[in-house]
Design an enzyme around this catalytic site. Structure first.
Site, PDB file in Angstrom:
ATOM      1  N   CYS A   1      -0.848  27.620  46.953  1.00  0.00           N
ATOM      2  CA  CYS A   1      -1.241  28.801  46.284  1.00  0.00           C
ATOM      3  C   CYS A   1      -0.258  28.933  44.957  1.00  0.00           C
ATOM      4  O   CYS A   1       0.810  28.096  44.717  1.00  0.00           O
ATOM      5  CB  CYS A   1      -1.243  29.799  47.123  1.00  0.00           C
TER       6      CYS A   1
ATOM      7  N   ASP B   1      -0.382  27.612   2.520  1.00  0.00           N
ATOM      8  CA  ASP B   1       0.305  26.566   1.626  1.00  0.00           C
ATOM      9  C   ASP B   1      -0.969  26.657   0.626  1.00  0.00           C
ATOM     10  O   ASP B   1      -2.045  26.432   0.965  1.00  0.00           O
ATOM     11  CB  ASP B   1       0.694  25.304   2.142  1.00  0.00           C
TER      12      ASP B   1
ATOM     13  N   SER C   1       5.438   8.095  -8.704  1.00  0.00           N
ATOM     14  CA  SER C   1       5.559   9.271  -7.922  1.00  0.00           C
ATOM     15  C   SER C   1       4.542   9.345  -6.857  1.00  0.00           C
ATOM     16  O   SER C   1       3.357   8.727  -7.186  1.00  0.00           O
ATOM     17  CB  SER C   1       5.667  10.732  -8.712  1.00  0.00           C
TER      18      SER C   1
ATOM     19  N   HIS D   1       3.557  12.256  -5.488  1.00  0.00           N
ATOM     20  CA  HIS D   1       2.836  13.939  -5.688  1.00  0.00           C
ATOM     21  C   HIS D   1       1.207  13.847  -6.145  1.00  0.00           C
ATOM     22  O   HIS D   1       0.785  13.114  -6.918  1.00  0.00           O
ATOM     23  CB  HIS D   1       3.722  14.582  -6.569  1.00  0.00           C
TER      24      HIS D   1
ATOM     25  N   GLY E   1      10.705  19.889  -6.019  1.00  0.00           N
ATOM     26  CA  GLY E   1      10.328  21.564  -6.312  1.00  0.00           C
ATOM     27  C   GLY E   1      10.385  21.686  -7.902  1.00  0.00           C
ATOM     28  O   GLY E   1      10.134  22.438  -8.581  1.00  0.00           O
TER      29      GLY E   1
ATOM     30  N   LEU F   1      11.780  13.346 -19.080  1.00  0.00           N
ATOM     31  CA  LEU F   1      11.729  14.470 -18.048  1.00  0.00           C
ATOM     32  C   LEU F   1      10.228  14.899 -18.053  1.00  0.00           C
ATOM     33  O   LEU F   1       9.857  15.082 -18.960  1.00  0.00           O
ATOM     34  CB  LEU F   1      12.607  15.740 -18.279  1.00  0.00           C
TER      35      LEU F   1
END
Length: 764
Positions: A19, A445, A485, A487, A515, A532
């Site tokens: 029990c 997201d 990369s 990404h 980021g 860049l």
């Protein structure tokens, strides 16, 4: 076993629990042992999840602690035990397996044996009540016959007595202790009267309770038997999942076909799958094509077309053509094994609401024993005969049902998590199942969650300079840099360059700027120039003005929801590239459904606010959290929580791990076979955002069942015990028969389990 620093986590199968009070008996015993960090016992699944410091204790000591508490334990993850109990490979274990089936058979044999001897005893009692004229020999030997039949019943159900006595001797009384005290009291009292009558015959035959004690034990045995059957059915989802895996497969080695057990299958093997066969493990199609039924894994009803370079999942069924695939994941690495692990752990976990029931059940048995004694002494003090007082004493003991308190929550959790798994929604814990219904804000997201994560390069703008005269120059330099990369945006640029047959240049000193973008050096016209490529933030940080571009055109692209990345060479702006990421199927439907449920929806992204706003407008999203770096996402979730929001975060389960961990509920997209096992408390195998809605609905439905069960459990005991004690007798003259009390007790657990099993037919 799982290891974390010096700590180990194990799952133990337990036997001997009767029990809910047994749960806290074991937990308290374990928590007193030095070195045990956490101990969580689940009554319904008969498992204990234990984390311990391996420098202070070990498995054998833990098993000994459980044994001293009066129970038995063995390791659920032990490979040898798995193989013996389930006959399945790669450590995929069936929950309790044949052990549970043997227990059902054993309880069934005991019940039917007890019933065999109880039926004539019951018929004699009924005929006597109805005033049927019995034969003289039967009347003369009635007490002896009742004694023999009742003793036979007790012998068949003697395990209840022995268990109850052991628990009393350990000063940890349980349900069996209540039954033992009640039935033994009735049996012993009757035996004393019978012996007195046999040795000192009287004209008036004494009133005995042999049949009462026997019938009580029959009902208790029936309840245990039905409960074992129903509890076995709650884990059918696990059984079905385990049954998916075939034992053999066809392997191609050196051009020849071999039938091999899947235990011998290795990563890299080429496997042949014919129509109608089950796919043994996860892999990549290298030849042929077919339609594959993935319903049991993903919940997707329609077969999925598989062609070369597509992933196939172990346990799914090949429907039409034959194909060959390369084994990528075997054993416990397969998606099926991971799903089974998640579901098993969820079924064994404990919902927060269960803590209340556990605490109540821990004190429940001693309190019931006290109430029974008070009932006995009170009625005697009021002048009622011993037989009357004994009736209330026995009735109180046998009507009390701590089992129902222990079964109410975990059984609903077991069926709820199983129901989710069969629909491609993996719920990793009972806490997650309980929390999902409370969510009032859902944060998605963007990239890879609301959008497909397969962006396409749509626009290129350039600034005329010494080395740049057209869009092709911008694309070549950007693609050369992004080729380093991983990404999703990078893949869109590289893909477009390859389609245009652009020659990619060599890059030195490549660096990803989290980021913001990427940087590196490329040799052009004998000069090694610094390049860049990134967002506005990167340009601002490096002091590069973007005013050379038509700002109205830039804003137009951003207002269309496109991500704009700027290209600079030698600290001068050269151009920009605009990338669009299309929405996933059903994104609009999922968000609309959430809003209809009264949930607020937010989007969180590292993209600029214009891109985020464009997506938000298209999907009618309530809040926009834009330009948020990965490490800042959890902070944004925390801000919402400080405002009183109960937040669910939905992400890909890898990059969004901190956000998922911070949220009240983390929901990770499964990503095919690469399930993010360590992130998110709910995993959506199909990557279908509508499953966020289904998970919340399943949580609400499961919790409704839990509340129904707990209400019945508390109401039954709060109402039944006073009635058994005779509270209605002064007003109605009615006293509860202990046999009826026993039947009510047995049926209470079964009714709760029946209510839970109704869930299995629920559509989510």
């Amino acid at each position: 076993m799982e290891k974390s620093n010096n700590n180990q986590k194990i799952i133990l199968h337990l036997s001997g629990m009767h029990c809910a009070s047994c749960v806290l008996n074991i937990e308290n015993a374990l928590k007193k042992e030095e070195g045990i960090v956490t101990a969580e016992v689940n009554f319904a699944s008969e498992k204990a999840k234990i984390e311990f410091d391996q420098e202070k204790t070990n498995l054998e000591k833990i098993k000994l602690v459980v044994k001293k508490a009066g129970y038995e334990a063995h390791e659920a993850n032990e490979e040898a035990a798995r193989g013996q109990e389930t006959g399945h490979q790669h450590g995929i274990a069936l929950d309790k397996g044949s052990r549970a089936e043997k227990e059902i058979k054993k309880l069934g044999a005991r019940f039917f044996t007890a019933l065999f001897f109880a039926v004539p005893l019951f018929l004699l009692m009924v005929m006597k009540i109805l005033g049927v004229n019995l034969p003289v020999w039967l009347l003369n030997d009635e007490i002896l016959i009742n004694f023999i039949l009742a003793t036979a019943v007790i012998s068949a159900a003697f395990y209840i007595w022995t268990s109850g006595v052991k628990a009393l001797l350990r000063l940890r009384p349980d349900m069996n202790s209540l039954v033992f005290i009640g039935t033994f009291a009735a049996y012993a009292y009757s035996l004393i009267l019978a012996v007195g009558y046999w040795f000192y015959p009287q004209d008036l035959m004494p009133e005995t309770y042999f049949e009462t004690s026997a019938i009580i034990l029959v009902f208790i045995s029936l309840g245990k038997y039905l409960e074992a059957i129903a509890r076995g059915k709650t884990s059918e989802a696990i059984k079905k999942l385990i049954g998916l895996q075939p034992k053999e497969c066809t392997v191609i080695r050196e051009g020849e076909e071999f039938k091999l057990p899947i235990t011998q299958l290795q990563v890299g093997d080429i496997v042949l799958v014919r129509p109608g066969e089950k796919i043994p493990v996860d892999g990549l199609v290298v030849e042929g094509n077919s339609f594959v039924d993935e319903a049991m894994i993903t919940g997707e009803s329609m077969p999925v077309h598989k062609k070369i370079r597509d992933m196939v999942i172990g346990g799914t069924i090949n429907k039409t053509g034959a194909f060959r695939f390369k084994a990528e994941k075997v054993g416990e690495a397969t998606m099926l094994a991971q799903i089974i692990k998640i579901v098993e752990e969820a079924m064994g976990s404990k919902a927060p609401i269960q803590l209340l029931a556990d605490k109540v059940s821990f004190y429940f048995v001693p309190v019931v024993m006290l109430i029974a004694l008070i009932s006995l002494t009170t009625w005697l003090a009021l002048g009622q005969p011993l037989s009357f007082a004994l009736t209330t004493f026995v009735a109180v003991l046998v009507i009390a049902c701590p089992c129902v308190l222990g079964l109410a929550t975990p059984t609903a959790v077991m069926v709820g998590t199983g129901l989710g798994a069969s629909n491609g929604i993996l719920i990793k814990s009972a806490r997650a199942l309980e929390t999902a219904r409370k969510i009032n804000t859902v944060v998605f997201d963007k990239t890879g969650t609301l959008t497909k994560g397969e962006p396409v390069l749509t626009d290129i703008l350039y600034v005329t300079g010494p080395s740049f005269n057209n869009e092709k120059d911008v694309l070549q330099i950007a693609a050369s840099l992004e080729n380093n990369s991983e990404h999703p945006l990078a893949s869109a640029i590289v893909k477009k360059a390859k389609e245009n047959n652009a020659q990619l240049l060599s890059v030195e000193n490549f660096q990803a700027l989290e980021g913001q973008g990427v940087e590196g050096s490329i040799k052009l016209q004998n000069d090694n120039l610094k390049i860049l490529l990134g967002n506005r933030s990167l340009m601002q940080d490096r002091g590069i003005s973007i005013d050379l571009l038509d700002q109205q055109e830039v804003e137009k692209l951003e207002n269309e929801g496109k991500t704009v990345v700027f290209l600079a060479m030698a600290e001068k702006l050269t151009g920009l590239l605009a990338i669009a990421d299309t929405l996933k199927d059903y994104s609009q439907e999922a968000i609309s459904s959430l809003q209809k449920l009264g949930k607020k929806v937010a989007i969180i992204t590292g993209d600029n606010k214009r891109v985020a706003d464009a997506i938000a407008r298209e999907l009618n999203i309530d809040y926009v959290l834009a330009e948020v770096l990965p490490q800042g996402k959890s902070e944004e979730i925390k801000k919402l929580q400080t405002k009183g929001k109960i937040v669910a975060a939905v992400g890909d389960g890898i990059n969004d791990a901190p956000m998922l961990a911070q949220a009240d509920l983390g929901i990770a997209l499964g990503g095919g076979t690469d399930i993010a096992m360590e992130t998110g408390e709910i995993i959506l195998v199909k990557n279908d955002l509508r499953d966020v809605v289904r998970a919340i609905a399943l949580s609400a439905y499961s919790f409704k069942k839990i509340k129904q069960n707990l209400f019945w459990a508390f109401f039954y005991n709060l109402a039944g015990i006073p009635i058994a004690a005779g509270i209605l007798y002064p007003f109605t003259g009615w006293l509860l028969n202990p046999a009826i009390a026993a039947s009510a007790m047995a049926l209470s657990s079964v009714s709760v389990l029946a209510n839970v099993l109704i869930m299995k037919s629920h559509k989510i």
